[in-house]
Scaffold this motif. Structure first.
Motif, mmCIF file in Angstrom:
data_model
loop_
_atom_site.group_PDB
_atom_site.id
_atom_site.type_symbol
_atom_site.label_atom_id
_atom_site.label_comp_id
_atom_site.label_asym_id
_atom_site.label_seq_id
_atom_site.Cartn_x
_atom_site.Cartn_y
_atom_site.Cartn_z
ATOM 1 N N UNK A 131 6.159 -2.034 8.405
ATOM 2 C CA UNK A 131 5.742 -3.398 8.111
ATOM 3 C C UNK A 131 4.811 -3.876 9.215
ATOM 4 N N UNK A 132 3.776 -4.608 8.847
ATOM 5 C CA UNK A 132 2.837 -5.170 9.819
ATOM 6 C C UNK A 132 2.747 -6.655 9.521
ATOM 7 N N UNK A 133 2.830 -7.489 10.552
ATOM 8 C CA UNK A 133 2.834 -8.929 10.270
ATOM 9 C C UNK A 133 2.157 -9.718 11.378
ATOM 10 N N UNK A 148 0.845 -1.203 0.000
ATOM 11 C CA UNK A 148 0.000 0.000 0.000
ATOM 12 C C UNK A 148 0.874 1.244 0.000
ATOM 13 N N UNK A 149 0.911 1.933 -1.131
ATOM 14 C CA UNK A 149 1.681 3.171 -1.239
ATOM 15 C C UNK A 149 0.718 4.356 -1.323
ATOM 16 N N UNK A 152 0.560 -13.470 7.565
ATOM 17 C CA UNK A 152 0.059 -12.215 6.993
ATOM 18 C C UNK A 152 1.140 -11.161 7.113
ATOM 19 N N UNK A 153 1.392 -10.442 6.016
ATOM 20 C CA UNK A 153 2.376 -9.361 6.061
ATOM 21 C C UNK A 153 1.890 -8.202 5.218
ATOM 22 N N UNK A 154 2.082 -6.976 5.716
ATOM 23 C CA UNK A 154 1.649 -5.791 4.971
ATOM 24 C C UNK A 154 2.735 -4.727 5.029
ATOM 25 N N UNK A 155 2.823 -3.956 3.949
ATOM 26 C CA UNK A 155 3.818 -2.892 3.849
ATOM 27 C C UNK A 155 3.093 -1.599 3.502
ATOM 28 N N UNK A 156 3.244 -0.592 4.368
ATOM 29 C CA UNK A 156 2.611 0.704 4.126
ATOM 30 C C UNK A 156 3.685 1.765 3.952
ATOM 31 N N UNK A 157 3.565 2.540 2.877
ATOM 32 C CA UNK A 157 4.536 3.597 2.590
ATOM 33 C C UNK A 157 3.763 4.902 2.441
ATOM 34 N N UNK A 158 4.198 5.917 3.161
ATOM 35 C CA UNK A 158 3.459 7.178 3.096
ATOM 36 C C UNK A 158 4.264 8.303 3.707
ATOM 37 N N UNK A 159 3.851 9.558 3.437
ATOM 38 C CA UNK A 159 4.511 10.661 4.112
ATOM 39 C C UNK A 159 3.943 10.795 5.521
#
Ligand code: SAH
Length: 367
Positions: A355-357, A163-164, A243-250
């Motif tokens: 990162x969320x896992x 998720x960017x 389950x793994x999630x990657x969030x990129x944001x300002x």
């Protein structure tokens, strides 16, 4: 970027609609106001415009360099390995924009033996317009692609999420410290019928913020996205599978009072109340708040790191050199794109990665 006149207020169709509503019902909470600006069915920014990219209002990392999506694809492949190379496996993207990141990621993933075989791509996108662009861009990727407009339930399949620039528009809201304590921030009308910031009804107090920021002066603003809802949604989605999630944001890595609500229209900043429905509204993400809610929901958190640090660890420099050697004619463009993603005073430093896992996974790659 030059700014619009801060006093400029445009009576867009949505502005007229919201003013009528405020005249009838009184001040509208800011979260609801922003929600209408982004998602009103007839006039909302994301609901009615294909906004991203060179011709749109703002440009994002995957639109700047193909290497961004490629590295995230390879990141997902390493995570898949950490999960024990399961098949089937779901690769989600939240808010895929023009579909560029996923197309680049899938191209890179093709070179990883086995990953693509059991892979199903699932895109969460609420805009029908952007969804049509995504369908076009991902027509020939060679894996099944499906869409959803809301957070999916658990499918009892291991899942990886990318998720960017999704968090910054995920239901932002603000609160303001008043004589009576912290209240939700709201939008009312001044004597001339123009939008102005105000506070919600005194019944909408937020006593928990008095505990968090006891010494904050009157007029202080504290803002968050819907981190709690997000964490609950991820927990449901994960179920008991890896389950793994990657969030990129300002955003910033520590919670603090501050007002970062911004509007961008046609590559320029403007006052957030200038042109409802015609500008992108977002806030800086409070990553500490996101991390806190994830942990409460029983998920583990890695980072945040800066985007520059994260992409550096994933090997952006090496990848760029290879790509430049293979395309000498495009070397300048490739180098400029990478420099933009990595600039410490620009995207490389202002953007953060978290990162969320699930607890059954080790620390995610790059952290
Ligand atoms: N990730 C893309 C686009 C970022 S813009 C890129 O990097 O270029 C934000 C994206 O999130 C858009 O696709 C928007 O339509 C989508 N979006 C925002 N809020 C959403 C929500 N609540 N549900 C589904 N999609 C959402």
């Amino acid at each position: 970027m030059s700014d619009y006149d801060p006093n400029e207020r445009r009576d867009t169709p949505l502005a007229l609609k919201l003013k009528a509503q405020i005249e009838r019902d009184g001040p509208m909470e800011l979260g609801q106001f922003i929600g209408a600006c982004l998602w009103d069915e007839a006039h909302g920014y994301y609901a009615t415009k294909a906004v991203i990219g060179r011709g749109g209002d703002f440009i994002t990392a995957p639109e700047i360099s193909q290497i961004f999506g490629e590295l995230l694809g390879l990141w997902a492949a390493v995570v898949w390995g950490q999960m024990g190379s399961p098949s089937p496996v779901n690769l989600f993207e939240f808010g895929p924009g023009r579909g560029t990141l996923m197309a680049d990621a899938l191209r890179a993933i093709t070179r990883v033996p086995g990953f693509k075989d059991g892979l199903a791509v699932k895109l969460m996108e609420a805009s029908q317009l952007l969804r049509a662009l995504q369908e076009e861009g991902l027509a020939d990727v060679g894996v099944p692609v499906a869409w959803t407009d809301r957070f999916p339930a658990s499918e009892a399949v291991p899942a990886i999420v990318l998720a960017n620039e999704f968090l910054d528009v995920y239901a932002p809201s603000q609160s303001i410290k008043t004589e009576e304590g912290w209240r939700w921030r709201a939008i009312g009308l001044d004597d001339e019928g123009r939008f102005q910031f105000t506070a919600s009804r005194p019944t909408r107090l937020r006593p928990e913020l008095d505990t968090m920021w006891p010494g904050a002066p009157l007029g202080s603003v504290y803002e968050t996205i819907a981190s709690h809802d997000l964490a609950e949604a991820l927990k449901q989605m994960a179920g008991s599978d890896p389950f793994a999630a990657l969030f990129i944001d300002y955003g910033h890595v520590e919670s603090a009072p501050g007002d970062s609500l911004q509007a961008v229209r046609d590559h320029r900043f403007e006052h957030p109340l200038t042109s409802p429905g015609e500008a992108d509204l977002s806030i800086q993400v409070d990553f500490a708040d996101v991390a806190r809610e994830m942990k409460v929901a029983g998920l583990a958190v890695d980072g945040p790191l800066t985007q520059g640090e994260f992409l550096g660890r994933l090997g952006i420099v090496e990848r760029a050199s290879k790509l430049m050697a293979a395309n000498p004619a495009k070397a300048g463009e490739i180098e400029a794109g990478v420099a933009r993603l990595m600039a410490p005073q620009g995207m490389g430093g202002r953007f953060k990665v978290i990162g969320v896992r699930s607890l059954n996974l080790p620390k995610l790659p790059g952290f």
